[in-house]
Design a protein around this motif. Structure first.
Motif, mmCIF file in Angstrom:
data_model
loop_
_atom_site.group_PDB
_atom_site.id
_atom_site.type_symbol
_atom_site.label_atom_id
_atom_site.label_comp_id
_atom_site.label_asym_id
_atom_site.label_seq_id
_atom_site.Cartn_x
_atom_site.Cartn_y
_atom_site.Cartn_z
ATOM 1 N N LEU A 1 0.758 -1.149 -0.046
ATOM 2 C CA LEU A 1 -0.044 -0.100 0.178
ATOM 3 C C LEU A 1 0.792 1.309 -0.104
ATOM 4 C CD1 LEU A 1 -2.785 1.272 0.424
ATOM 5 C CD2 LEU A 1 -2.599 1.135 2.598
ATOM 6 N N GLY A 2 1.994 1.183 0.757
ATOM 7 C CA GLY A 2 2.927 2.444 1.001
ATOM 8 C C GLY A 2 3.372 2.717 -0.422
ATOM 9 N N GLY A 3 3.975 1.552 -1.044
ATOM 10 C CA GLY A 3 4.595 1.722 -2.332
ATOM 11 C C GLY A 3 3.539 2.138 -3.447
ATOM 12 N N PHE A 4 2.503 1.808 -3.171
ATOM 13 C CA PHE A 4 1.354 2.264 -4.427
ATOM 14 C C PHE A 4 1.174 3.569 -4.116
ATOM 15 C CE2 PHE A 4 -2.726 3.027 -5.990
ATOM 16 C CZ PHE A 4 -2.480 2.416 -7.211
ATOM 17 N N LEU A 5 0.848 4.141 -2.984
ATOM 18 C CA LEU A 5 0.139 5.317 -2.810
ATOM 19 C C LEU A 5 1.312 6.461 -3.074
ATOM 20 C CD1 LEU A 5 -2.133 4.927 0.287
ATOM 21 C CD2 LEU A 5 -2.754 4.999 -2.298
ATOM 22 N N ARG A 6 2.555 6.264 -2.396
ATOM 23 C CA ARG A 6 3.470 7.357 -2.261
ATOM 24 C C ARG A 6 4.079 7.300 -3.676
ATOM 25 N NH1 ARG A 6 4.651 4.402 2.642
ATOM 26 N NH2 ARG A 6 3.752 5.294 4.464
ATOM 27 N N GLY A 7 4.430 6.169 -4.285
ATOM 28 C CA GLY A 7 5.056 5.934 -5.634
ATOM 29 C C GLY A 7 4.043 6.448 -6.745
ATOM 30 N N GLN A 8 2.728 5.903 -6.603
ATOM 31 C CA GLN A 8 2.013 6.445 -7.787
ATOM 32 C C GLN A 8 1.707 7.806 -7.878
ATOM 33 O OE1 GLN A 8 1.071 4.053 -10.184
ATOM 34 N NE2 GLN A 8 0.678 5.898 -11.217
ATOM 35 N N LEU A 9 1.520 8.416 -6.411
ATOM 36 C CA LEU A 9 1.155 9.917 -6.447
ATOM 37 C C LEU A 9 2.356 10.525 -7.171
ATOM 38 C CD1 LEU A 9 -0.370 10.417 -2.999
ATOM 39 C CD2 LEU A 9 -1.541 10.865 -5.041
ATOM 40 N N SER A 10 3.822 10.329 -6.549
ATOM 41 C CA SER A 10 5.118 10.979 -7.247
ATOM 42 C C SER A 10 4.793 10.974 -8.673
ATOM 43 C CB SER A 10 5.913 10.391 -6.642
ATOM 44 O OG SER A 10 6.074 10.402 -5.006
ATOM 45 N N VAL A 11 4.486 9.621 -9.098
ATOM 46 C CA VAL A 11 4.631 9.533 -10.490
ATOM 47 C C VAL A 11 3.572 10.431 -11.583
ATOM 48 C CG1 VAL A 11 3.863 7.892 -12.638
ATOM 49 C CG2 VAL A 11 5.385 6.990 -10.531
ATOM 50 N N MET A 12 2.154 10.577 -10.725
ATOM 51 C CA MET A 12 1.260 11.301 -11.068
ATOM 52 C C MET A 12 1.565 12.778 -11.508
ATOM 53 S SD MET A 12 -2.082 9.496 -9.359
ATOM 54 C CE MET A 12 -3.169 10.759 -9.620
ATOM 55 N N ILE A 13 2.064 13.254 -10.306
ATOM 56 C CA ILE A 13 2.886 14.757 -10.276
ATOM 57 C C ILE A 13 3.875 14.782 -11.452
ATOM 58 C CG2 ILE A 13 3.773 16.366 -8.889
ATOM 59 C CD1 ILE A 13 2.447 15.334 -6.644
ATOM 60 N N ILE A 14 4.899 13.941 -11.246
ATOM 61 C CA ILE A 14 5.814 14.428 -12.149
ATOM 62 C C ILE A 14 5.453 13.852 -13.721
ATOM 63 C CG2 ILE A 14 8.158 13.239 -12.933
ATOM 64 C CD1 ILE A 14 8.479 12.278 -10.166
ATOM 65 N N LEU A 15 4.497 13.024 -14.052
ATOM 66 C CA LEU A 15 4.123 13.067 -15.448
ATOM 67 C C LEU A 15 3.332 14.217 -15.938
ATOM 68 C CD1 LEU A 15 3.268 9.348 -15.831
ATOM 69 C CD2 LEU A 15 5.197 10.554 -16.873
ATOM 70 N N GLY A 16 2.280 14.505 -15.035
ATOM 71 C CA GLY A 16 1.695 15.895 -15.348
ATOM 72 C C GLY A 16 2.346 17.025 -15.608
ATOM 73 N N THR A 17 3.435 17.224 -14.751
ATOM 74 C CA THR A 17 4.256 18.323 -14.971
ATOM 75 C C THR A 17 5.288 18.116 -16.272
ATOM 76 O OG1 THR A 17 4.655 18.434 -12.645
ATOM 77 C CG2 THR A 17 6.140 19.549 -14.142
ATOM 78 N N LEU A 18 5.809 17.036 -16.440
ATOM 79 C CA LEU A 18 6.363 16.860 -17.706
ATOM 80 C C LEU A 18 5.656 17.075 -18.918
ATOM 81 C CD1 LEU A 18 8.816 13.732 -16.684
ATOM 82 C CD2 LEU A 18 9.392 16.111 -17.054
ATOM 83 N N TYR A 19 4.325 16.495 -18.862
ATOM 84 C CA TYR A 19 3.421 16.523 -20.167
ATOM 85 C C TYR A 19 3.139 18.085 -20.226
ATOM 86 C CZ TYR A 19 2.570 11.511 -20.110
ATOM 87 O OH TYR A 19 2.979 10.025 -20.423
ATOM 88 N N GLY A 20 2.657 18.702 -19.101
ATOM 89 C CA GLY A 20 2.451 20.172 -19.473
ATOM 90 C C GLY A 20 3.414 20.999 -19.910
ATOM 91 N N ILE A 21 4.835 20.865 -19.382
ATOM 92 C CA ILE A 21 5.772 21.695 -19.860
ATOM 93 C C ILE A 21 6.293 21.361 -21.203
ATOM 94 C CG2 ILE A 21 8.255 22.268 -19.435
ATOM 95 C CD1 ILE A 21 7.842 21.775 -16.438
ATOM 96 N N GLY A 22 6.065 20.014 -21.538
ATOM 97 C CA GLY A 22 6.581 19.365 -22.948
ATOM 98 C C GLY A 22 5.403 20.060 -24.028
ATOM 99 N N LEU A 23 4.344 19.957 -23.673
ATOM 100 C CA LEU A 23 3.149 20.388 -24.555
ATOM 101 C C LEU A 23 3.119 21.945 -24.703
ATOM 102 C CD1 LEU A 23 0.084 18.132 -23.491
ATOM 103 C CD2 LEU A 23 1.881 17.932 -25.689
ATOM 104 N N TRP A 24 3.437 22.583 -23.448
ATOM 105 C CA TRP A 24 3.670 23.926 -23.728
ATOM 106 C C TRP A 24 4.685 24.728 -24.513
ATOM 107 C CZ3 TRP A 24 7.463 27.496 -21.525
ATOM 108 C CH2 TRP A 24 7.124 28.847 -21.488
#
Length: 392
Positions: free
Chosen positions: A205-228
């Motif tokens: 559970l800890g690996g999923f929640l903490r890891g997946q939240l980090s992945v979501m934030i990083i991917l959202g930032t990368l996609y947003g900056i890349g598309l912009w």
């Protein structure tokens, strides 16, 4: 003996039903406390690291809350107005998107494949979205409107807004005490097995929640900056959406590519910017698959994408908002229990050949598997034999 066992199982079943009934009946009232508990669970490792550096737990929790408050203030002052402008720009560009779909994409599909596309009323949809967005007038106007319409609702909302951080602070400060008291309530007869399953559930559970939240934030930032950076005016909004739904593998990328390609075609009407959008998401998927997920999430989750979607839908249908919050944590714990049930089954008389002896390891970590040896139930925590079972 059999009657006593059946009676014990019945008691456990009644306890589970009662707990489920409480969540079902008082879901809305429990929502802030569930959020606080998840918050405390997620940030407990940070406080433990501060403790190992010589900082008291209460002081560490206070420092953590101070930092998070500053981050939240920055998000409110910078990110929310920015995303509001992005949504407004998206609604302004929506007529161009729908016009491209109606005048270019639909005729091309009809000419190429002989399929007639009956498009929806794009102008009506645009007018409806624009009207609702202007009527809302931003977050402040929405809150003021709720105050004027329902004083009780805004009071409840304000109370929840206060309860969540206060409850999270006390839960995080007293986390070790809460864990010890819960551990003391566990029946001694099943304590070794419960401790083992709890440890495995915590890692999963800890690996999923903490890891997946980090992945979501990083991917959202990368996609947003890349598309912009490639010139998509609503790129940050598309990137945020793709990042938020990336907890289901490939879903975030599929939705992001679809929205990004449509935005590029409607804005530039060339293939060059479409290729740039595809490059952004290909790079993001490579980073997710070979860097982010292995480093931040790992391979201990065991949650299939279909199971993730089903868990969220089922949780929301059964328990509302609280069910959505608890869907993935419960699904991760259920996977641990299913693996344990499979382990017990493969070592039972029903599965093995007559006369085979086996060992059930009740104190092992998640990476240690039972081995065939003497006929005993072994607790690896104390390295002692806690029970003996002979097979025929």
């Amino acid at each position: 003996m059999a009657a006593q066992t059946l009676d014990l199982r019945l008691k456990w079943l009644i306890l589970v039903v009662v707990i489920g009934g409480v969540f079902y009946l008082f879901g809305s009232a429990l929502a802030p406390f569930v959020i606080a508990a998840l918050f405390a669970y997620l940030f407990n490792p940070v406080v433990q690291k501060l403790e190992r550096r010589g900082i008291g737990r209460a002081l560490g929790v206070s420092l953590l809350f101070l930092i998070l408050t500053l981050v939240l203030v920055g998000i409110v002052l910078v990110l929310i107005p920015f995303m509001e402008r992005q949504v407004t720009r998206f609604i302004d560009q929506l007529p161009r998107w729908t016009a491209w779909a109606r005048d270019i994409a639909a005729p091309w599909v009809e000419q190429r494949f002989g399929v007639s596309l009956d498009l929806f009323d794009s102008e009506g949809l645009t007018a409806m979205l624009d009207g609702h967005w202007k009527e809302a007038g931003g977050f402040a106007t929405t809150v003021l409107a709720k105050v004027s319409k329902s004083g009780f609702a805004i009071i409840a909302w304000a109370l929840n807004l206060v309860i969540v951080p206060v409850a999270a602070f006390y839960l995080l400060r007293d986390w070790n005490i809460v864990v010890e008291r819960v551990h003391a309530l566990i029946p001694r007869s099943i304590e070794p097995i419960v401790v083992r399953l709890t440890r495995e559930s915590d890692e999963t559970l800890g690996g999923f929640l903490r890891g997946q939240l980090s992945v979501m934030i990083i991917l959202g930032t990368l996609y947003g900056i890349g598309l912009w950076s490639v010139g998509i005016s609503v790129g940050p909004l598309i990137g945020m959406i793709a990042g938020l739904i990336s907890f289901v593998p490939y879903l975030g990328a599929i939705v992001g590519v679809g929205m990004g390609v449509i935005a590029a075609l409607a804005q530039y009407q060339d293939s060059y910017h479409v290729v740039l959008v595809l490059i952004v998401f290909v790079v993001g998927q490579l980073l997710e698959g070979y860097v982010l997920v292995p480093k931040l999430v790992g391979d201990k989750i065991g949650l299939h994408p279909v199971a993730v979607m089903f868990a969220i839908l089922a949780g929301g249908e059964l328990f509302g908002f609280v069910g959505v919050l608890l869907a993935l944590p419960i699904a991760a714990i259920v996977m641990v229990l299913l693996r344990y049930a499979y382990e017990r089954y493969t070592q039972s008389e029903m599965y093995q050949e007559p006369g085979t002896e086996s060992v059930i390891v009740v104190g092992a970590g998640p990476t240690e598997r039972p081995v065939t040896a003497g006929a005993a139930i072994i607790d690896t925590q104390s390295a002692s034999v806690t029970g003996t079972t002979r097979l025929p």
